[in-house]
Design an enzyme around this catalytic site. Sequence first.
Site, mmCIF file in Angstrom:
data_model
loop_
_atom_site.group_PDB
_atom_site.id
_atom_site.type_symbol
_atom_site.label_atom_id
_atom_site.label_comp_id
_atom_site.label_asym_id
_atom_site.label_seq_id
_atom_site.Cartn_x
_atom_site.Cartn_y
_atom_site.Cartn_z
ATOM 1 N N ASP A 14 -1.522 -0.759 5.981
ATOM 2 C CA ASP A 14 -1.819 -0.235 7.317
ATOM 3 C C ASP A 14 -3.300 -0.278 7.649
ATOM 4 O O ASP A 14 -3.699 0.176 8.725
ATOM 5 C CB ASP A 14 -1.318 1.209 7.439
ATOM 6 C CG ASP A 14 -2.052 2.159 6.503
ATOM 7 O OD1 ASP A 14 -2.212 1.811 5.314
ATOM 8 O OD2 ASP A 14 -2.459 3.239 6.954
ATOM 9 N N ASP A 61 0.864 -1.169 0.000
ATOM 10 C CA ASP A 61 0.000 0.000 0.000
ATOM 11 C C ASP A 61 0.910 1.231 0.000
ATOM 12 O O ASP A 61 2.105 1.132 0.322
ATOM 13 C CB ASP A 61 -0.883 -0.042 1.251
ATOM 14 C CG ASP A 61 -1.643 1.238 1.474
ATOM 15 O OD1 ASP A 61 -2.379 1.660 0.573
ATOM 16 O OD2 ASP A 61 -1.468 1.832 2.555
ATOM 17 N N ASP A 66 -0.170 5.123 1.002
ATOM 18 C CA ASP A 66 -0.394 6.067 2.104
ATOM 19 C C ASP A 66 -0.492 5.343 3.440
ATOM 20 O O ASP A 66 -1.285 4.426 3.602
ATOM 21 C CB ASP A 66 -1.680 6.876 1.864
ATOM 22 C CG ASP A 66 -1.537 7.850 0.707
ATOM 23 O OD1 ASP A 66 -0.607 8.673 0.751
ATOM 24 O OD2 ASP A 66 -2.353 7.786 -0.227
#
Length: 219
Positions: free
Chosen positions: A168, A12, A14
């Site tokens: 995240d 991922d 961001d």
Amino acid sequence: MPRKQFDLIVFDWDGTLMDSTGTIVKCIQAAARDLGLPVPDHRAASYVIGLGLQDAMEAVLPDLDPKYYPRMVERYRYHYLAQDQELTLFDGVADMLADLSQQGYFLAVATGKSRVGLNRALNTAKLLSVFDATRCADETFSKPHPAMLQELTRELGQDLRRTVMIGDTTHDLQMAINAGAGGIGVHYGAHTPEELKPLNPLFTADSVPHLHAWLNEHA
């Protein structure tokens, strides 16, 4: 030396590679404020990070008249583009990616960002040449749909069972589950350890160096 578990490592962007979670939350809140709409709190705004932008706006303010969502997207972009050049990678990301690339792993990105947004971020971070393939939310289905991982593995000729998704948020880990790939969580981004734990990631890292060490030992 043969790989232990994985050939393709998908990140991922961001909150996983780029330290942007706080900025995204503030931009979502500013967009709502601009339009005189209810301003979501930090937890609600951070929870939708990782989704495609339109999906994120619909999720963070689910009871709005639909006409407001494109306007929320426009105001979000206005605020985000004013400061995205100032965002930085988490400490250790550049070294980790260089090391994994040197070891021969295929590296990819699966992100809720738009193609234009990801290319801007990759250019700013000087990582345009590091990744073998990338997928963005405006090119396919948004997370947690498995399409991003399915398309990346097809493009690179890889096996989903030997692919790991690192992110995240629960959206990242659920996408990995839906695709039949491995999932690794990080605790320094948008979602809390308590939110990630029910999705049973293979590992959760408290920092980029922690993640890097685990990948060197186990991936």
